[in-house]
Design a protein around this motif. Structure first.
Motif, PDB file in Angstrom:
ATOM      1  N   VAL A 244      56.874  52.373  45.737  1.00 11.08           N
ATOM      2  CA  VAL A 244      55.907  53.095  46.555  1.00 11.08           C
ATOM      3  C   VAL A 244      54.597  53.259  45.792  1.00 11.08           C
ATOM      4  O   VAL A 244      54.606  53.447  44.567  1.00 11.08           O
ATOM      5  CB  VAL A 244      56.446  54.501  46.936  1.00 11.08           C
ATOM      6  CG1 VAL A 244      55.437  55.266  47.779  1.00 11.08           C
ATOM      7  CG2 VAL A 244      57.779  54.379  47.660  1.00 11.08           C
ATOM      8  N   VAL A 245      53.466  53.167  46.497  1.00  7.53           N
ATOM      9  CA  VAL A 245      52.170  53.535  45.930  1.00  7.53           C
ATOM     10  C   VAL A 245      51.557  54.593  46.842  1.00  7.53           C
ATOM     11  O   VAL A 245      51.879  54.679  48.031  1.00  7.53           O
ATOM     12  CB  VAL A 245      51.202  52.342  45.795  1.00  7.53           C
ATOM     13  CG1 VAL A 245      51.722  51.351  44.761  1.00  7.53           C
ATOM     14  CG2 VAL A 245      50.964  51.659  47.130  1.00  7.53           C
ATOM     15  N   ALA A 246      50.661  55.408  46.270  1.00  6.26           N
ATOM     16  CA  ALA A 246      50.036  56.479  47.036  1.00  6.26           C
ATOM     17  C   ALA A 246      48.529  56.460  46.852  1.00  6.26           C
ATOM     18  O   ALA A 246      48.021  56.061  45.800  1.00  6.26           O
ATOM     19  CB  ALA A 246      50.600  57.832  46.604  1.00  6.26           C
TER      20      ALA A 246
ATOM     21  N   ASP B  60      55.226  42.044  52.365  1.00  5.44           N
ATOM     22  CA  ASP B  60      56.339  42.765  51.761  1.00  5.44           C
ATOM     23  C   ASP B  60      56.339  44.257  52.101  1.00  5.44           C
ATOM     24  O   ASP B  60      57.353  44.934  51.970  1.00  5.44           O
ATOM     25  CB  ASP B  60      56.323  42.607  50.239  1.00  5.44           C
ATOM     26  CG  ASP B  60      54.969  42.952  49.621  1.00  5.44           C
ATOM     27  OD1 ASP B  60      53.948  42.473  50.154  1.00  5.44           O
ATOM     28  OD2 ASP B  60      54.927  43.681  48.606  1.00  5.44           O
ATOM     29  N   ILE B  61      55.201  44.794  52.557  1.00  2.74           N
ATOM     30  CA  ILE B  61      55.095  46.232  52.800  1.00  2.74           C
ATOM     31  C   ILE B  61      55.768  46.597  54.119  1.00  2.74           C
ATOM     32  O   ILE B  61      55.393  46.105  55.183  1.00  2.74           O
ATOM     33  CB  ILE B  61      53.618  46.687  52.791  1.00  2.74           C
ATOM     34  CG1 ILE B  61      53.027  46.513  51.390  1.00  2.74           C
ATOM     35  CG2 ILE B  61      53.503  48.141  53.194  1.00  2.74           C
ATOM     36  CD1 ILE B  61      51.891  45.579  51.321  1.00  2.74           C
TER      37      ILE B  61
ATOM     38  N   LEU C 197      63.614  53.714  53.568  1.00  3.79           N
ATOM     39  CA  LEU C 197      63.914  52.724  52.520  1.00  3.79           C
ATOM     40  C   LEU C 197      65.347  52.816  52.019  1.00  3.79           C
ATOM     41  O   LEU C 197      65.743  52.049  51.140  1.00  3.79           O
ATOM     42  CB  LEU C 197      62.950  52.891  51.349  1.00  3.79           C
ATOM     43  CG  LEU C 197      61.476  52.571  51.610  1.00  3.79           C
ATOM     44  CD1 LEU C 197      60.668  52.756  50.322  1.00  3.79           C
ATOM     45  CD2 LEU C 197      61.291  51.150  52.142  1.00  3.79           C
ATOM     46  N   GLY C 198      66.118  53.733  52.574  1.00  4.60           N
ATOM     47  CA  GLY C 198      67.501  53.895  52.124  1.00  4.60           C
ATOM     48  C   GLY C 198      67.598  54.367  50.690  1.00  4.60           C
ATOM     49  O   GLY C 198      68.572  54.063  49.991  1.00  4.60           O
TER      50      GLY C 198
ATOM     51  N   ILE D 260      55.639  45.810  46.904  1.00  2.61           N
ATOM     52  CA  ILE D 260      55.418  47.186  47.339  1.00  2.61           C
ATOM     53  C   ILE D 260      56.155  47.365  48.662  1.00  2.61           C
ATOM     54  O   ILE D 260      55.932  46.613  49.615  1.00  2.61           O
ATOM     55  CB  ILE D 260      53.917  47.491  47.538  1.00  2.61           C
ATOM     56  CG1 ILE D 260      53.152  47.319  46.219  1.00  2.61           C
ATOM     57  CG2 ILE D 260      53.727  48.899  48.090  1.00  2.61           C
ATOM     58  CD1 ILE D 260      51.640  47.401  46.382  1.00  2.61           C
ATOM     59  N   ASP D 261      57.038  48.351  48.716  1.00  8.33           N
ATOM     60  CA  ASP D 261      57.809  48.586  49.942  1.00  8.33           C
ATOM     61  C   ASP D 261      57.126  49.561  50.889  1.00  8.33           C
ATOM     62  O   ASP D 261      57.244  49.431  52.110  1.00  8.33           O
ATOM     63  CB  ASP D 261      59.203  49.115  49.586  1.00  8.33           C
ATOM     64  CG  ASP D 261      60.019  48.087  48.812  1.00  8.33           C
ATOM     65  OD1 ASP D 261      60.343  47.040  49.401  1.00  8.33           O
ATOM     66  OD2 ASP D 261      60.304  48.315  47.626  1.00  8.33           O
TER      67      ASP D 261
END
Length: 320
Positions: A159-161, A241-242, A153-154, A216-217
């Motif tokens: 982020v989600v977990a 988008d993920i 992601l640079g 959400i990336d």
């Protein structure tokens, strides 16, 4: 170095450590193995390798008897431990706790009656209830995905977990994941909920995330079974988008996806083979047959799986 070579190296290290310990009086070994039932594919692998160990080791050692019990929940496992101790009268135990806190006292009671206890993977809340501990590298299991996500992601993104079950190992993984993210202030962890290493639960948790968060990336599923539920929820929601979906443990389907480059969102995984239950049973049984002890802790390395090394972690005949 292949995963097979690492396991051989690990066994050699453990054997060397055994040789340096004082020997006890050898005896016939009545070994109990207590593990969760095959409620998902990783546990299917645990059950497969436990039964393979029984088959191989009983054939090799006439003074060894192995009894395997599988439990669908923590109370059932606690009852089975009592039966193994009082009815089967085991003098050694290899236990993969369903939950850490709930199983600590039942395991301690088995040890108090004289059995040698090896705890596998999900540690107890009181280590005095065990003689030895064998596990994968849970710190690396959490650190490696975080490092990969930050790099891809640079250093910037949402982020989600998805966590597993409330256990010491899950805490170790999450703590390691968070420690990496702290070094990247532009990476925001939106939420981290338990999904119990279960596809259906992961589907529901991901549905909740997709409803609440419009961008959400990356998703850290922390288990390849949970990643399947994540993918299903994303597909149903038609979200594009993920960029990254990172599972864990090196399930053969996920490793094959990485090898084939089938899904650009899935570029890596982290190793954590269920075969360590076989290693734990073998090390424990053979040590007790010699009247010896295991090292207090044996940690099996976890490494990053990418397209370049995925073939070393692909085991198509395994149930996991």
């Amino acid at each position: 170095m292949t995963s097979f070579t690492r396991r051989i190296a690990l066994t050699a290290v453990a054997a060397a450590a055994l040789a340096s310990l004082p020997a006890l009086a050898a005896e016939k070994v009545n070994l109990g193995v207590s593990i969760p039932a095959a409620t998902h594919s990783f546990m299917g692998g645990i059950n497969y390798w436990a039964n393979q160990a029984k088959k191989d080791l009983e054939k090799e050692h006439k003074d060894l008897k192995i009894t395997i019990k599988t439990a669908a929940n923590a109370p059932e496992q606690a009852n089975q431990l009592q039966d193994l101790s009082t009815v089967t009268k085991i003098n050694a135990l290899v236990v993969f706790p369903f939950e850490s806190a709930a199983l600590t006292k039942p395991v301690a009671q088995v040890k108090a009656k004289g059995a040698y206890v090896t705890v596998v993977d999900r540690g107890l809340t009181d280590t005095s209830a065990q003689d030895a501990y064998v596990a994968g590298d849970n710190t690396a299991f959490g650190r490696i995905p975080a490092e990969y996500i930050v790099k891809q992601l640079g250093g910037k993104g949402n982020v989600v977990a998805l966590r597993g079950i409330a256990t010491t190992l899950d805490n170790e993984r999450m703590d390691a994941f968070n420690a990496v993210l702290k070094g990247s202030p532009d990476i925001k962890l939106l939420d981290a909920k338990y999904a119990n290493w279960n596809r259906d639960d992961a589907f529901k948790v991901t549905q909740d995330y997709l409803t609440r968060f419009k961008n959400i990336d990356a998703i850290w599923a922390a288990d390849d079974d949970m990643a399947v539920g994540v993918l299903k929820a994303i597909e149903q929601a038609k979200r594009d988008d993920i960029k990254i979906i990172f599972g864990g443990a090196g399930a053969k389907g996920m490793v094959k996806t990485i090898m084939d480059g089938k899904d650009k969102r899935i570029g890596a995984d982290v190793s954590y083979s269920p075969k360590f239950i076989y290693d734990a049973i073998k090390l424990t049984a053979e040590a007790r047959l010699k009247g010896e002890k295991l090292p207090a802790t044996t940690i099996i390395p976890s490494v990053l799986i990418t397209k370049e090394n995925a073939k070393d972690f692909y085991h198509p005949n395994s149930p996991f």
